[in-house]
Design a protein around this motif. Sequence first.
Motif, PDB file in Angstrom:
ATOM      1  N   GLY A   1       0.769  -1.230   0.000  1.00 63.59           N
ATOM      2  CA  GLY A   1       0.000   0.000   0.000  1.00 63.59           C
ATOM      3  C   GLY A   1       0.802   1.284   0.000  1.00 63.59           C
ATOM      4  O   GLY A   1       0.290   2.339  -0.385  1.00 63.59           O
ATOM      5  N   MET A   2       2.077   1.235   0.426  1.00 69.38           N
ATOM      6  CA  MET A   2       2.888   2.455   0.482  1.00 69.38           C
ATOM      7  C   MET A   2       3.725   2.674  -0.775  1.00 69.38           C
ATOM      8  O   MET A   2       4.459   3.664  -0.874  1.00 69.38           O
ATOM      9  N   ARG A   3       3.621   1.771  -1.755  1.00 69.16           N
ATOM     10  CA  ARG A   3       4.519   1.849  -2.906  1.00 69.16           C
ATOM     11  C   ARG A   3       4.344   3.137  -3.698  1.00 69.16           C
ATOM     12  O   ARG A   3       5.324   3.742  -4.147  1.00 69.16           O
ATOM     13  N   ILE A   4       3.120   3.583  -3.898  1.00 70.80           N
ATOM     14  CA  ILE A   4       2.882   4.782  -4.702  1.00 70.80           C
ATOM     15  C   ILE A   4       3.548   6.003  -4.064  1.00 70.80           C
ATOM     16  O   ILE A   4       4.211   6.798  -4.743  1.00 70.80           O
ATOM     17  N   ALA A   5       3.374   6.143  -2.755  1.00 69.91           N
ATOM     18  CA  ALA A   5       3.936   7.320  -2.076  1.00 69.91           C
ATOM     19  C   ALA A   5       5.439   7.229  -1.916  1.00 69.91           C
ATOM     20  O   ALA A   5       6.135   8.251  -1.931  1.00 69.91           O
ATOM     21  N   PHE A   6       5.967   6.010  -1.756  1.00 62.08           N
ATOM     22  CA  PHE A   6       7.391   5.841  -1.451  1.00 62.08           C
ATOM     23  C   PHE A   6       8.081   5.043  -2.550  1.00 62.08           C
ATOM     24  O   PHE A   6       8.611   3.952  -2.322  1.00 62.08           O
ATOM     25  N   GLN A   7       8.109   5.620  -3.745  1.00 58.99           N
ATOM     26  CA  GLN A   7       8.722   4.932  -4.878  1.00 58.99           C
ATOM     27  C   GLN A   7      10.235   4.843  -4.750  1.00 58.99           C
ATOM     28  O   GLN A   7      10.860   3.898  -5.236  1.00 58.99           O
ATOM     29  N   ALA A   8      10.860   5.827  -4.099  1.00 58.37           N
ATOM     30  CA  ALA A   8      12.309   5.755  -3.887  1.00 58.37           C
ATOM     31  C   ALA A   8      12.647   4.562  -2.998  1.00 58.37           C
ATOM     32  O   ALA A   8      13.632   3.849  -3.242  1.00 58.37           O
ATOM     33  N   ASP A   9      11.842   4.351  -1.964  1.00 57.58           N
ATOM     34  CA  ASP A   9      12.034   3.174  -1.120  1.00 57.58           C
ATOM     35  C   ASP A   9      11.883   1.899  -1.925  1.00 57.58           C
ATOM     36  O   ASP A   9      12.680   0.959  -1.789  1.00 57.58           O
ATOM     37  N   TYR A  10      10.859   1.839  -2.757  1.00 60.70           N
ATOM     38  CA  TYR A  10      10.601   0.634  -3.541  1.00 60.70           C
ATOM     39  C   TYR A  10      11.792   0.315  -4.439  1.00 60.70           C
ATOM     40  O   TYR A  10      12.233  -0.844  -4.510  1.00 60.70           O
ATOM     41  N   ARG A  11      12.318   1.325  -5.097  1.00 60.42           N
ATOM     42  CA  ARG A  11      13.466   1.093  -5.975  1.00 60.42           C
ATOM     43  C   ARG A  11      14.665   0.587  -5.179  1.00 60.42           C
ATOM     44  O   ARG A  11      15.382  -0.329  -5.621  1.00 60.42           O
ATOM     45  N   TYR A  12      14.890   1.187  -4.006  1.00 63.71           N
ATOM     46  CA  TYR A  12      16.025   0.769  -3.174  1.00 63.71           C
ATOM     47  C   TYR A  12      15.835  -0.664  -2.687  1.00 63.71           C
ATOM     48  O   TYR A  12      16.767  -1.483  -2.752  1.00 63.71           O
ATOM     49  N   TYR A  13      14.659  -0.987  -2.183  1.00 63.44           N
ATOM     50  CA  TYR A  13      14.395  -2.332  -1.669  1.00 63.44           C
ATOM     51  C   TYR A  13      14.549  -3.374  -2.769  1.00 63.44           C
ATOM     52  O   TYR A  13      15.099  -4.467  -2.545  1.00 63.44           O
ATOM     53  N   LYS A  14      14.070  -3.063  -3.948  1.00 62.27           N
ATOM     54  CA  LYS A  14      14.171  -4.005  -5.061  1.00 62.27           C
ATOM     55  C   LYS A  14      15.621  -4.211  -5.477  1.00 62.27           C
ATOM     56  O   LYS A  14      16.074  -5.346  -5.673  1.00 62.27           O
TER      57      LYS A  14
END
Length: 462
Positions: free
Chosen positions: A396-409
């Motif tokens: 649910g937080m992916r849209i707001a925290f795309q920088a986090d998503y890229r880093y985690y991936k």
Amino acid sequence: DRGIKAMKIVVLNGSPKGDTSVTMQYVAYIRKKFPDHRYEILNVAADIRKIEKDAAAWNTTLDSVRSADLVLWAFPLYYLVVCSQYKRFIELVFERKAQDAFAGTYASSLSTSIHFFDQTAHAYIHAISDDLGMKYLGFYSAEMRDLLQDEERKRLEKFVSLLFTAVQEKVPVQRENAPLVWPAITYIPGPHQKIQETGSKKVVILTDSDGSSPNLFVMTDRLYKTFSGSVEMINLHDINMKGGCLGCCQCGYDNTCVYTDGYIDFFRNKLLPADIIIMAGSVHDRYLSSTWKQFFDRSFFRGHIPNFKGKQIGFVIAGPLHQVPVLKEALTAWADNGGCNAQFVTDEVSGSGELDLLLDAMATRILQCAESGYIPPHTFYAVGGHKIFRDNIYGGMRIAFQADYRYYKEHGMFDFPQADLKTRLFNALLIPLLRIPGFRKKVFADMKYHMVQPFESVLKSA
């Protein structure tokens, strides 16, 4: 609840976003479901500058609190506790000796979060309520989206109904947090027995010293002079932080903060290159200062990325740290989640000689750990925290925290158990076999041997 007498509920809103916050949607729901009471919402976090500088605004706030039957501390979580603006309001109450406005009044707390260290935030507010002489009746910790679910709305209604009934019936409440007793020592440092050469390691000492804690100033000065080489002392009051985190989440896309002050350059140019960061502060109410809280909150421009992974962290605390377990837990959890190694020294000692030894030992050990690259294994704080952030950032937080998503991936942090194909295959083969009584009996009879068998090859080659 319809049969009880109308009460006045004063809501101390701890969101810097004011009325437009998730937390306040819960308060709005309570008002709709319990309309027979009078509610007054004070945006003390959003209006903190006015409250601090305008005597009329300050006095109006206190008058509202005095008139309350119940004070509801309502806030979102910011870095394991409350936001720095809310923290500053609490500091003002004690600095201006306004405890009498709160004393004797019932209190409760309501938070919204993703359940990452919500317990420390409520423990903090509970202790603050005790210190103010309030009668604290417990907390309600909601996941941000709970209000969208029928069962959770029913749960909230039950909590509020019981809370209002307890206030109306004037139930007795026992204080749980003992008053704090500050260390009696006046620290006078002795001569250094050994100067620590930093070599290739960069040391940064951060402090919020403003002269109000002589021990803090002397402790940090002693530690600074213990190192020789690349060591720098920085006062948080000198880095030009214009304000606390606003909770706008605009940084979530590419880690760009809406503030254009000195904090971002300081963070990137001074802290990220450091190998050792020593954080020095004094106890203010039940935490460090609101300046320190602002430092932690503003680092959220980096999202949920472990900014200081692999660094050595030292905490030098003036004041009764060991009487404030919530503070020790919050700092420990912060370091563990960041992939750091943390050490603590406080002035809760018998004399100056003991404190000299402790500060010298910290300098020695923190350099040894940095040189060897030692970071301890994660504990529940980081293991649990990783899974909470992993699941929310993937979902649910992916849209707001795309920088986090890229880093985690990129860093393999989406380590969901279903991705472990070897274990899935093993389970698929073995679980059906365990339905056979004889096979199951044999497996469980030898279970302790099966558990240690994988370690045989390691021990043979050691």
